[in-house]
Scaffold this motif. Structure first.
Motif, PDB file in Angstrom:
ATOM      1  N   LEU A 277      74.302  74.993  14.625  1.00  0.00           N
ATOM      2  CA  LEU A 277      73.954  75.332  13.246  1.00  0.00           C
ATOM      3  C   LEU A 277      73.007  74.287  12.686  1.00  0.00           C
ATOM      4  O   LEU A 277      73.213  73.089  12.868  1.00  0.00           O
ATOM      5  CB  LEU A 277      75.209  75.374  12.371  1.00  0.00           C
ATOM      6  CG  LEU A 277      76.312  76.338  12.770  1.00  0.00           C
ATOM      7  CD1 LEU A 277      77.503  76.170  11.843  1.00  0.00           C
ATOM      8  CD2 LEU A 277      75.817  77.762  12.742  1.00  0.00           C
ATOM      9  N   GLU A 278      71.985  74.762  12.020  1.00  0.00           N
ATOM     10  CA  GLU A 278      71.054  73.861  11.355  1.00  0.00           C
ATOM     11  C   GLU A 278      70.971  74.299   9.903  1.00  0.00           C
ATOM     12  O   GLU A 278      70.660  75.450   9.617  1.00  0.00           O
ATOM     13  CB  GLU A 278      69.675  73.952  12.008  1.00  0.00           C
ATOM     14  CG  GLU A 278      68.633  73.079  11.331  1.00  0.00           C
ATOM     15  CD  GLU A 278      67.276  73.236  11.976  1.00  0.00           C
ATOM     16  OE1 GLU A 278      66.932  72.382  12.802  1.00  0.00           O
ATOM     17  OE2 GLU A 278      66.586  74.229  11.663  1.00  0.00           O
ATOM     18  N   ILE A 279      71.274  73.374   9.004  1.00  0.00           N
ATOM     19  CA  ILE A 279      71.156  73.688   7.584  1.00  0.00           C
ATOM     20  C   ILE A 279      69.930  72.966   7.045  1.00  0.00           C
ATOM     21  O   ILE A 279      69.784  71.764   7.176  1.00  0.00           O
ATOM     22  CB  ILE A 279      72.433  73.355   6.787  1.00  0.00           C
ATOM     23  CG1 ILE A 279      72.263  73.812   5.347  1.00  0.00           C
ATOM     24  CG2 ILE A 279      72.804  71.907   6.878  1.00  0.00           C
ATOM     25  CD1 ILE A 279      73.533  74.047   4.612  1.00  0.00           C
ATOM     26  N   ASP A 280      69.028  73.745   6.492  1.00  0.00           N
ATOM     27  CA  ASP A 280      67.760  73.230   5.980  1.00  0.00           C
ATOM     28  C   ASP A 280      67.817  73.203   4.457  1.00  0.00           C
ATOM     29  O   ASP A 280      67.820  74.244   3.806  1.00  0.00           O
ATOM     30  CB  ASP A 280      66.620  74.128   6.462  1.00  0.00           C
ATOM     31  CG  ASP A 280      65.250  73.652   6.012  1.00  0.00           C
ATOM     32  OD1 ASP A 280      65.161  72.706   5.204  1.00  0.00           O
ATOM     33  OD2 ASP A 280      64.253  74.237   6.467  1.00  0.00           O
ATOM     34  N   VAL A 281      67.888  72.002   3.906  1.00  0.00           N
ATOM     35  CA  VAL A 281      67.913  71.845   2.453  1.00  0.00           C
ATOM     36  C   VAL A 281      66.661  71.112   1.962  1.00  0.00           C
ATOM     37  O   VAL A 281      66.661  70.538   0.881  1.00  0.00           O
ATOM     38  CB  VAL A 281      69.210  71.135   1.976  1.00  0.00           C
ATOM     39  CG1 VAL A 281      70.417  72.013   2.192  1.00  0.00           C
ATOM     40  CG2 VAL A 281      69.396  69.799   2.656  1.00  0.00           C
TER      41      VAL A 281
ATOM     42  N   ILE B 247      71.367  68.666  10.005  1.00  0.00           N
ATOM     43  CA  ILE B 247      70.894  68.808   8.629  1.00  0.00           C
ATOM     44  C   ILE B 247      69.428  68.414   8.538  1.00  0.00           C
ATOM     45  O   ILE B 247      69.035  67.338   8.997  1.00  0.00           O
ATOM     46  CB  ILE B 247      71.712  67.912   7.682  1.00  0.00           C
ATOM     47  CG1 ILE B 247      73.196  68.230   7.819  1.00  0.00           C
ATOM     48  CG2 ILE B 247      71.254  68.071   6.241  1.00  0.00           C
ATOM     49  CD1 ILE B 247      74.087  67.134   7.298  1.00  0.00           C
ATOM     50  N   LEU B 248      68.633  69.288   7.960  1.00  0.00           N
ATOM     51  CA  LEU B 248      67.257  68.951   7.596  1.00  0.00           C
ATOM     52  C   LEU B 248      67.278  68.717   6.093  1.00  0.00           C
ATOM     53  O   LEU B 248      67.493  69.639   5.316  1.00  0.00           O
ATOM     54  CB  LEU B 248      66.300  70.095   7.925  1.00  0.00           C
ATOM     55  CG  LEU B 248      66.063  70.394   9.388  1.00  0.00           C
ATOM     56  CD1 LEU B 248      65.191  71.636   9.537  1.00  0.00           C
ATOM     57  CD2 LEU B 248      65.407  69.222  10.069  1.00  0.00           C
ATOM     58  N   ALA B 249      67.103  67.475   5.695  1.00  0.00           N
ATOM     59  CA  ALA B 249      67.226  67.118   4.279  1.00  0.00           C
ATOM     60  C   ALA B 249      65.950  66.446   3.793  1.00  0.00           C
ATOM     61  O   ALA B 249      65.206  65.875   4.585  1.00  0.00           O
ATOM     62  CB  ALA B 249      68.412  66.184   4.081  1.00  0.00           C
ATOM     63  N   PRO B 250      65.724  66.488   2.484  1.00  0.00           N
ATOM     64  CA  PRO B 250      64.588  65.745   1.929  1.00  0.00           C
ATOM     65  C   PRO B 250      64.756  64.267   2.252  1.00  0.00           C
ATOM     66  O   PRO B 250      65.881  63.788   2.429  1.00  0.00           O
ATOM     67  CB  PRO B 250      64.694  65.979   0.428  1.00  0.00           C
ATOM     68  CG  PRO B 250      65.613  67.120   0.251  1.00  0.00           C
ATOM     69  CD  PRO B 250      66.492  67.174   1.456  1.00  0.00           C
ATOM     70  N   GLU B 251      63.645  63.562   2.342  1.00  0.00           N
ATOM     71  CA  GLU B 251      63.695  62.132   2.664  1.00  0.00           C
ATOM     72  C   GLU B 251      64.650  61.379   1.756  1.00  0.00           C
ATOM     73  O   GLU B 251      65.456  60.595   2.191  1.00  0.00           O
ATOM     74  CB  GLU B 251      62.302  61.505   2.547  1.00  0.00           C
ATOM     75  CG  GLU B 251      61.461  61.705   3.762  1.00  0.00           C
ATOM     76  CD  GLU B 251      60.164  60.953   3.644  1.00  0.00           C
ATOM     77  OE1 GLU B 251      60.134  59.857   3.064  1.00  0.00           O
ATOM     78  OE2 GLU B 251      59.168  61.473   4.140  1.00  0.00           O
ATOM     79  N   ASP B 252      64.531  61.611   0.491  1.00  0.00           N
ATOM     80  CA  ASP B 252      65.361  60.900  -0.476  1.00  0.00           C
ATOM     81  C   ASP B 252      65.826  61.893  -1.529  1.00  0.00           C
ATOM     82  O   ASP B 252      65.095  62.220  -2.446  1.00  0.00           O
ATOM     83  CB  ASP B 252      64.551  59.770  -1.122  1.00  0.00           C
ATOM     84  CG  ASP B 252      65.356  58.938  -2.099  1.00  0.00           C
ATOM     85  OD1 ASP B 252      66.527  59.277  -2.366  1.00  0.00           O
ATOM     86  OD2 ASP B 252      64.809  57.945  -2.593  1.00  0.00           O
ATOM     87  N   SER B 253      67.031  62.383  -1.377  1.00  0.00           N
ATOM     88  CA  SER B 253      67.552  63.397  -2.288  1.00  0.00           C
ATOM     89  C   SER B 253      67.617  62.903  -3.722  1.00  0.00           C
ATOM     90  O   SER B 253      67.389  63.648  -4.652  1.00  0.00           O
ATOM     91  CB  SER B 253      68.938  63.846  -1.840  1.00  0.00           C
ATOM     92  OG  SER B 253      68.844  64.488  -0.611  1.00  0.00           O
TER      93      SER B 253
END
Length: 108
Positions: free
Chosen positions: A50-54, A91-97
């Motif tokens: 599973l990959e969650i892209d946020v 998880i694909l997350a923004p660099e700095d949430s």
């Protein structure tokens, strides 16, 4: 960008992976709905990655921290998955949430 959480799920059974793309605002409350989607996708087949892209969402730091904890433990929270099935989550997350949240507040 809206605060409403939008989720798109793409499943590739042949490659044994699913991508969940979230847009909008991810909070600790809305994260509960994402967990349910993750559980459902995880139940499709054993060993599904599973990959969650946020990356296109505004993610609260506490919500991202919870997601990362699930990724590291390879389990969803017990209240979502009482049987604690193995969950291969990336998880694909923004660099700095935190920066993303601040920018969103300034733009509003």
């Amino acid at each position: 960008m809206t605060d409403k959480l939008n989720v798109l799920v793409r499943v590739d059974i042949d490659c044994a992976r699913a991508k969940i793309a979230a847009q909008g605002r991810v909070t600790t409350q809305s994260l509960q709905a994402l967990y349910v989607v993750l559980k459902r996708a995880n139940s499709l087949m054993e060993g599904l990655a599973l990959e969650i892209d946020v990356t296109r969402a505004r993610v609260e730091p506490d919500a991202l921290k919870q997601l990362r904890a699930c990724s590291q433990s390879r389990h969803l929270p017990a209240h979502i998955d009482p049987f604690q099935a193995d969950c291969k989550l990336s998880i694909l997350a923004p660099e700095d949430s935190l920066t993303t949240m601040r920018k969103a507040r300034l733009a509003a």
